[in-house]
Design a protein around this motif. Structure first.
Motif, short mmCIF file in Angstrom:
data_model
loop_
_atom_site.label_atom_id
_atom_site.label_comp_id
_atom_site.label_asym_id
_atom_site.label_seq_id
_atom_site.Cartn_x
_atom_site.Cartn_y
_atom_site.Cartn_z
N LEU A 51 -22.74 -82.34 -72.83
CA LEU A 51 -22.07 -83.49 -73.41
C LEU A 51 -20.77 -83.78 -72.65
CD1 LEU A 51 -22.52 -82.70 -77.22
CD2 LEU A 51 -24.07 -83.91 -75.68
N ARG A 52 -20.48 -85.05 -72.46
CA ARG A 52 -19.29 -85.45 -71.71
C ARG A 52 -18.05 -85.51 -72.60
NH1 ARG A 52 -19.40 -87.70 -66.48
NH2 ARG A 52 -20.99 -86.55 -65.32
N THR A 53 -16.91 -85.43 -71.95
CA THR A 53 -15.62 -85.53 -72.62
C THR A 53 -15.06 -86.94 -72.41
OG1 THR A 53 -14.47 -84.78 -70.65
CG2 THR A 53 -15.17 -83.10 -72.22
N THR A 54 -13.96 -87.25 -73.12
CA THR A 54 -13.29 -88.54 -72.97
C THR A 54 -11.79 -88.31 -72.84
OG1 THR A 54 -14.97 -89.60 -74.37
CG2 THR A 54 -12.91 -90.81 -74.00
N LEU A 55 -11.18 -88.86 -71.79
CA LEU A 55 -9.74 -88.74 -71.62
C LEU A 55 -9.03 -89.79 -72.47
CD1 LEU A 55 -7.36 -87.42 -70.00
CD2 LEU A 55 -7.57 -89.35 -68.43
N ARG A 56 -8.07 -89.36 -73.28
CA ARG A 56 -7.24 -90.26 -74.09
C ARG A 56 -5.80 -90.20 -73.57
NH1 ARG A 56 -11.19 -93.30 -76.16
NH2 ARG A 56 -12.61 -92.13 -77.52
N ALA A 57 -5.43 -91.18 -72.76
CA ALA A 57 -4.09 -91.20 -72.16
C ALA A 57 -3.06 -91.69 -73.16
CB ALA A 57 -4.10 -92.09 -70.92
N GLY A 80 -8.65 -80.81 -75.33
CA GLY A 80 -8.97 -80.68 -76.75
C GLY A 80 -7.89 -81.31 -77.59
N ASP A 81 -8.30 -81.90 -78.69
CA ASP A 81 -7.37 -82.58 -79.58
C ASP A 81 -6.46 -81.61 -80.31
OD1 ASP A 81 -8.28 -85.16 -79.03
OD2 ASP A 81 -9.93 -84.96 -80.46
N VAL A 82 -5.24 -82.04 -80.57
CA VAL A 82 -4.28 -81.29 -81.38
C VAL A 82 -4.02 -82.13 -82.62
CG1 VAL A 82 -2.02 -80.19 -81.44
CG2 VAL A 82 -3.28 -80.34 -79.28
N PRO A 83 -4.74 -81.89 -83.72
CA PRO A 83 -4.69 -82.79 -84.88
C PRO A 83 -3.30 -82.99 -85.46
CG PRO A 83 -6.55 -81.26 -85.06
CD PRO A 83 -5.72 -80.81 -83.90
N TRP A 84 -2.45 -81.97 -85.38
CA TRP A 84 -1.13 -82.08 -85.99
C TRP A 84 -0.05 -82.50 -84.98
CZ3 TRP A 84 -4.14 -77.71 -85.65
CH2 TRP A 84 -3.78 -76.79 -84.67
N ALA A 85 -0.46 -82.95 -83.78
CA ALA A 85 0.53 -83.28 -82.74
C ALA A 85 1.48 -84.38 -83.19
CB ALA A 85 -0.19 -83.71 -81.46
N ALA A 86 1.01 -85.32 -83.99
CA ALA A 86 1.87 -86.43 -84.43
C ALA A 86 3.06 -85.91 -85.23
CB ALA A 86 1.07 -87.42 -85.27
N LEU A 87 2.91 -84.77 -85.89
CA LEU A 87 4.00 -84.22 -86.69
C LEU A 87 5.13 -83.69 -85.82
CD1 LEU A 87 1.90 -82.32 -89.41
CD2 LEU A 87 2.95 -84.59 -89.56
N SER A 100 5.33 -85.99 -80.73
CA SER A 100 4.75 -86.22 -79.41
C SER A 100 3.45 -86.98 -79.54
CB SER A 100 4.47 -84.89 -78.72
OG SER A 100 5.58 -84.46 -78.00
N SER A 101 3.23 -87.87 -78.58
CA SER A 101 1.95 -88.55 -78.47
C SER A 101 1.24 -87.95 -77.27
CB SER A 101 2.16 -90.05 -78.29
OG SER A 101 0.93 -90.71 -78.15
N LEU A 102 0.38 -86.98 -77.51
CA LEU A 102 -0.19 -86.16 -76.45
C LEU A 102 -1.40 -86.80 -75.80
CD1 LEU A 102 -0.08 -82.57 -77.96
CD2 LEU A 102 1.09 -83.34 -75.91
N THR A 103 -1.44 -86.74 -74.47
CA THR A 103 -2.66 -87.08 -73.75
C THR A 103 -3.63 -85.92 -73.90
OG1 THR A 103 -1.52 -88.48 -72.16
CG2 THR A 103 -3.63 -87.57 -71.47
N THR A 104 -4.87 -86.23 -74.25
CA THR A 104 -5.85 -85.17 -74.50
C THR A 104 -7.19 -85.50 -73.84
OG1 THR A 104 -6.65 -86.21 -76.55
CG2 THR A 104 -4.83 -84.63 -76.76
N VAL A 105 -7.93 -84.45 -73.60
CA VAL A 105 -9.35 -84.58 -73.27
C VAL A 105 -10.10 -84.39 -74.59
CG1 VAL A 105 -11.30 -83.64 -71.99
CG2 VAL A 105 -9.03 -83.74 -70.92
N ALA A 120 -5.65 -75.65 -71.05
CA ALA A 120 -7.10 -75.63 -71.17
C ALA A 120 -7.64 -75.52 -72.59
CB ALA A 120 -7.69 -74.50 -70.32
N ASN A 121 -6.78 -75.49 -73.60
CA ASN A 121 -7.29 -75.69 -74.96
C ASN A 121 -6.17 -76.14 -75.88
OD1 ASN A 121 -5.98 -73.33 -76.05
ND2 ASN A 121 -7.73 -72.97 -77.38
N ASN A 122 -6.54 -76.57 -77.07
CA ASN A 122 -5.58 -77.22 -77.97
C ASN A 122 -4.52 -76.27 -78.53
OD1 ASN A 122 -7.49 -75.85 -79.48
ND2 ASN A 122 -7.96 -77.56 -80.85
N LEU A 123 -4.92 -75.05 -78.92
CA LEU A 123 -3.95 -74.14 -79.51
C LEU A 123 -2.90 -73.70 -78.49
CD1 LEU A 123 -6.10 -71.88 -81.89
CD2 LEU A 123 -4.88 -74.02 -82.38
N MET A 124 -3.32 -73.42 -77.27
CA MET A 124 -2.33 -73.06 -76.24
C MET A 124 -1.40 -74.23 -75.94
SD MET A 124 -4.21 -70.50 -73.50
CE MET A 124 -5.24 -71.78 -72.78
#
Length: 339
Positions: free
Chosen positions: A323-329, A277-284, A287-292, A249-253
């Motif tokens: 405000l609405r969210t956007t799913l990024r698969a 929520g986005d995880v800005p450093w996920a590419a490091l 992993s290519s994370l699916t995010t809301v 339910a959130n990016n840090l967790m």
């Protein structure tokens, strides 16, 4: 000069009630009439209320957020600052650390320094108390999290809808034992995101977790921090039937959950992982994370614009902007694998 306190005494109500009458808040018809009659007898007008407040105020807005280390709140703060700078207002950033006592001290400072207004992401839905500010007629806008029973403007994310869409995405990818790591009980965002997860699993695509008791066995509460996500994920992996996907339910967790999965040798997409929520450093991490994706900058900008309008006396009725969210698969939810 007649003040808001004078009108309140004459009408037999609190200063907050006077402020609500003139700022479009919820007040009974009888009280509203009493306030307007007292104001007319004393020669007090809504514009005078705004002027009297401005004379005592600085050109500073307070922004109270729960975690400055979270990139979501960093982006939100930038949205507030950019909107404030366009009107020559300054922003003082306060970090509550999800601590209601620390938050209360910052609210006291806002009063003591006669700040022009406050934007707050509440540390607790039930225990955050904004009444000292509202009783003094100070404009307050809630952002991201709304305190319970606070009669103020608010700018929110549609958390429940975004979480429901995310959970249904996992179901349609073929995952069936879908866990949820949500935030602390009492945080409105955590409860709304958990509600969206439950709603999706309760529907026709309920999979292996259609039974409510079985579903709740896959829910864990964290603290919106990395370590909370790691601890929750470690618990889930110890279950007799570990989850084959996790909605966090959130990016840090999510970062903590990913660390626990990697240490256990169970990486996405074999175990699906989806972050609210986005995880800005996920590419490091490889992993290519699916995010809301959350509109964090727009949340801050919109909240500041609402506050500025309320300060100027032009905001009209209280409003809640959602405000609405956007799913990024991406590949972390490509589908389950055995083993």
């Amino acid at each position: 000069m007649v003040t808001i306190q004078d009108v309140a005494r004459a009408a037999g109500v609190s200063p907050a009630t006077v402020s609500r009458v003139f700022n479009g808040g919820k007040v009974t018809a009888a009280r509203a009439e009493s306030v307007r009659q007292a104001a007319a007898e004393l020669g007090f007008s809504p514009n005078r209320l705004a002027r009297s407040l401005r004379k005592q105020q600085s050109s500073v807005i307070g922004l109270i957020i729960p975690d400055i280390e979270n990139p979501f709140f960093t982006s939100l703060a930038r949205g507030v600052e950019d909107a404030a700078q366009r009107t020559s207002m300054s922003v003082v950033l306060c970090n509550s650390d999800e601590d209601v006592d620390k938050e209360r001290r910052y609210l006291d400072i806002a009063l003591g320094e006669h700040m022009a207004g406050v934007i707050v992401a509440a540390a607790s839905r039930d225990r955050t108390d904004l009444s000292p500010l509202l009783d003094r007629g100070m404009p307050v806008v809630a952002v991201d999290r709304r305190p319970h029973d606070a009669d103020i403007d608010a700018v929110m994310v549609d958390n429940q809808h975004g979480s429901e869409v995310a959970t249904r995405h996992l179901l349609r990818a073929g995952y069936r034992r879908i866990a949820c790591i949500t935030g602390p009980a009492g945080a409105s965002t955590a409860e709304e995101r958990l509600a969206g997860y439950r709603s999706a699993l309760h529907g026709e695509l309920g999979g292996d977790l259609g039974d409510p008791a079985r579903r709740e066995a896959y829910v864990r509460y964290g603290d919106f921090r990395v370590e909370g996500g790691r601890a929750a994920m470690e618990e889930l992996l110890r279950l007799p039937e570990p989850p084959d996907a996790v909605f966090v339910a959130n990016n840090l967790m999510t970062v903590g959950a990913l660390e626990a999965l990697r240490e256990a040798g169970r990486t996405p997409p074999g175990v699906g992982l989806l972050s609210f929520g986005d995880v800005p450093w996920a590419a490091l991490t490889g992993s290519s994370l699916t995010t809301v994706e959350l509109p964090s900058y727009d949340l801050g900008r919109t909240a500041c614009e609402l506050l500025l309008a309320r300060m100027a006396g032009t905001a009209g009725l209280l409003q809640t902007v959602v405000l609405r969210t956007t799913l990024r698969a991406r590949e972390s939810t490509a589908g389950p694998t055995e083993g």
